[in-house]
Design an enzyme around this catalytic site. Structure first.
Site, PDB file in Angstrom:
ATOM      1  N   THR A  32       0.807  -1.240   0.000  1.00 48.00           N
ATOM      2  CA  THR A  32       0.000   0.000   0.000  1.00 48.00           C
ATOM      3  C   THR A  32       0.834   1.282   0.000  1.00 48.00           C
ATOM      4  O   THR A  32       0.295   2.364   0.223  1.00 48.00           O
ATOM      5  CB  THR A  32      -0.936   0.044   1.237  1.00 48.00           C
ATOM      6  OG1 THR A  32      -0.124   0.053   2.421  1.00 48.00           O
ATOM      7  CG2 THR A  32      -1.890  -1.131   1.272  1.00 48.00           C
ATOM      8  N   TRP A  33       2.144   1.164  -0.210  1.00 46.79           N
ATOM      9  CA  TRP A  33       2.962   2.385  -0.228  1.00 46.79           C
ATOM     10  C   TRP A  33       2.515   3.266  -1.395  1.00 46.79           C
ATOM     11  O   TRP A  33       2.311   2.753  -2.502  1.00 46.79           O
ATOM     12  CB  TRP A  33       4.439   2.002  -0.365  1.00 46.79           C
ATOM     13  CG  TRP A  33       5.402   3.123  -0.073  1.00 46.79           C
ATOM     14  CD1 TRP A  33       5.141   4.245   0.666  1.00 46.79           C
ATOM     15  CD2 TRP A  33       6.762   3.216  -0.494  1.00 46.79           C
ATOM     16  NE1 TRP A  33       6.276   5.027   0.742  1.00 46.79           N
ATOM     17  CE2 TRP A  33       7.279   4.419   0.034  1.00 46.79           C
ATOM     18  CE3 TRP A  33       7.602   2.399  -1.255  1.00 46.79           C
ATOM     19  CZ2 TRP A  33       8.595   4.832  -0.185  1.00 46.79           C
ATOM     20  CZ3 TRP A  33       8.910   2.806  -1.469  1.00 46.79           C
ATOM     21  CH2 TRP A  33       9.398   4.004  -0.942  1.00 46.79           C
ATOM     22  N   ASP A  61      -0.251  -5.265   3.447  1.00 44.92           N
ATOM     23  CA  ASP A  61       0.893  -4.635   4.118  1.00 44.92           C
ATOM     24  C   ASP A  61       0.751  -3.121   4.071  1.00 44.92           C
ATOM     25  O   ASP A  61       0.581  -2.531   3.006  1.00 44.92           O
ATOM     26  CB  ASP A  61       2.192  -5.026   3.401  1.00 44.92           C
ATOM     27  CG  ASP A  61       3.397  -4.318   4.017  1.00 44.92           C
ATOM     28  OD1 ASP A  61       3.824  -4.739   5.101  1.00 44.92           O
ATOM     29  OD2 ASP A  61       3.880  -3.321   3.424  1.00 44.92           O
ATOM     30  N   TYR A  66       3.199   5.433   5.823  1.00 47.49           N
ATOM     31  CA  TYR A  66       2.664   5.655   4.476  1.00 47.49           C
ATOM     32  C   TYR A  66       1.587   6.743   4.484  1.00 47.49           C
ATOM     33  O   TYR A  66       0.578   6.636   5.172  1.00 47.49           O
ATOM     34  CB  TYR A  66       2.102   4.361   3.867  1.00 47.49           C
ATOM     35  CG  TYR A  66       3.131   3.252   3.720  1.00 47.49           C
ATOM     36  CD1 TYR A  66       4.510   3.504   3.791  1.00 47.49           C
ATOM     37  CD2 TYR A  66       2.748   1.936   3.506  1.00 47.49           C
ATOM     38  CE1 TYR A  66       5.443   2.489   3.667  1.00 47.49           C
ATOM     39  CE2 TYR A  66       3.679   0.912   3.372  1.00 47.49           C
ATOM     40  CZ  TYR A  66       5.031   1.203   3.465  1.00 47.49           C
ATOM     41  OH  TYR A  66       5.952   0.197   3.334  1.00 47.49           O
ATOM     42  N   GLN A 176      10.942  -8.375   6.452  1.00 48.05           N
ATOM     43  CA  GLN A 176      10.439  -7.819   5.184  1.00 48.05           C
ATOM     44  C   GLN A 176      11.570  -7.018   4.540  1.00 48.05           C
ATOM     45  O   GLN A 176      12.051  -6.047   5.117  1.00 48.05           O
ATOM     46  CB  GLN A 176       9.222  -6.920   5.440  1.00 48.05           C
ATOM     47  CG  GLN A 176       8.623  -6.394   4.147  1.00 48.05           C
ATOM     48  CD  GLN A 176       7.442  -5.466   4.352  1.00 48.05           C
ATOM     49  OE1 GLN A 176       7.503  -4.282   4.045  1.00 48.05           O
ATOM     50  NE2 GLN A 176       6.353  -5.993   4.878  1.00 48.05           N
ATOM     51  N   TYR A 204       9.553  -7.041  -0.470  1.00 47.01           N
ATOM     52  CA  TYR A 204       8.910  -5.775  -0.878  1.00 47.01           C
ATOM     53  C   TYR A 204       9.482  -5.298  -2.201  1.00 47.01           C
ATOM     54  O   TYR A 204      10.533  -5.760  -2.635  1.00 47.01           O
ATOM     55  CB  TYR A 204       8.952  -4.738   0.239  1.00 47.01           C
ATOM     56  CG  TYR A 204      10.246  -4.010   0.577  1.00 47.01           C
ATOM     57  CD1 TYR A 204      10.841  -3.097  -0.296  1.00 47.01           C
ATOM     58  CD2 TYR A 204      10.835  -4.179   1.828  1.00 47.01           C
ATOM     59  CE1 TYR A 204      11.984  -2.390   0.050  1.00 47.01           C
ATOM     60  CE2 TYR A 204      11.982  -3.485   2.186  1.00 47.01           C
ATOM     61  CZ  TYR A 204      12.551  -2.586   1.287  1.00 47.01           C
ATOM     62  OH  TYR A 204      13.671  -1.892   1.632  1.00 47.01           O
TER      63      TYR A 204
END
Ligand code: NAP
Length: 290
Positions: A32-33, A61, A66, A176, A204
């Protein structure tokens, strides 16, 4: 028609990866960045996340960082009424990761996410707070039922060894890290270290933020298989057991395409071709981070 996008048949069950606790989570999740940064994209982003849930990509995630908390708000809206389906992952900033700060950050994340429990709470990267303080806060949050599991992000092998040596440190559920065709350094040491201890690696930026999707080698493999370069890149990350990939997709079409990639198995010839261009590491490389 190819297997790329618009495939409306029910997908086979998504492969799962086992956390050290025994809980199984989908190998393909959703990132969701950069979501919640543009109000005009908000509706499409929420629809993408919901489409992903429909397709079994139930691990989401996010992070308090963010969009300054707005991504967590967006995730909260996307999962409203569907909380029980979701494996919710969020992260505490290192600057908040003291004993008290971690607990306050967790409470704030819970409120933004509209839930009373985070499934996997990660330290976003290592800062100046002693690790034992963060681990102590994670343990207390876990005892209080506010988080189910905890893990770390952007930890290299030396950090993992230090962590594992702390009281409670071996409860770490994942690391991660950046992992994609162009960033393969972890294959030399971090990935074998984690997998030998049954700690899954969460990859990621698995598609290199879209930057290497135009590479001729990827296009060649994709054209031969009748899929897209993005699907090849994602299938490549997912080729190893014990790896969870969390691509970010801002449209339902991309989510559908990515879901198909989780069932795409690359052949030895295809892997060899990709190895020639995106060479595996031959020596220790410092962990790459974004
Ligand atoms: P990524 O997932 O590798 O790439 C995202 C980009 O790929 C977006 O521009 C997206 O475009 C595009 N894309 C997605 N599906 C596609 C498809 N099927 N075809 C073509 N393009 C496609 O990069 P990322 O967002 O950096 O990484 C994924 C997630 O990992 C993040 O969202 C975040 O949750 C997490 N992360 C964690 C850290 C950390 O320090 N722990 C750092 C970075 C990222 P659209 O938006 O248009 O679909």
């Amino acid at each position: 028609m190819t297997a790329a996008a618009g495939d409306t048949a029910d997908p086979p069950d998504l492969r799962t990866v086992r956390l050290p606790s025994g809980k199984r989570v989908p190998a393909l999740g959703q990132g969701t960045w950069h979501m919640a940064e543009n109000p005009r994209r908000r509706r499409a982003e929420i629809e993408s996340l919901r489409m992903g849930l429909d397709l079994g990509c139930t691990l989401i995630d996010t992070a308090e960082m963010y969009a300054d908390g707005r991504a967590e708000l967006l995730v909260g809206e996307a999962i409203e009424g569907r909380r029980e389906e979701v494996v919710l992952v969020t992260k505490v900033l290192p600057s908040h990761a003291s004993r008290r700060g971690t607990i306050a950050a967790c409470e704030a994340s819970l409120a933004r996410l509209g839930t009373d429990r985070i499934d996997l709470y990660l330290l976003h990267w290592r800062g100046s707070v002693p690790l034992e303080d963060t681990v102590d806060a994670f343990t207390r949050l876990s005892d209080a039922g506010k988080i189910r599991y905890w893990g770390v992000s952007n930890f290299d092998v030396d950090d993992m060894i230090e962590l594992a040596g702390l009281a409670g440190g071996d409860d770490v559920a994942t690391d991660q890290v950046l992992y994609n065709l162009e960033r393969r350094g972890i294959e030399f040491d971090l990935m074998p270290w984690c997998l030998a201890r049954r700690i899954p690696v969460m990859a990621y930026s698995p598609m290199g933020q879209g930057r290497h999707l135009g590479h001729p080698a990827l296009r060649t493999v994709a054209a031969r298989r009748g899929v897209t370069p993005a699907q090849v890149a994602l299938a490549w990350v997912l080729r190893s057991d014990g790896v969870i990939a969390i691509p970010k997709a801002g449209s339902a079409a991309h989510v559908r395409e990515n879901r198909v990639a989780a069932d795409l198995h690359l052949t030895e010839d295809e892997l060899t071709l990709l190895d020639r261009v995106f060479a595996p590491p031959r020596a220790k490389q410092q962990l790459a981070i974004l």
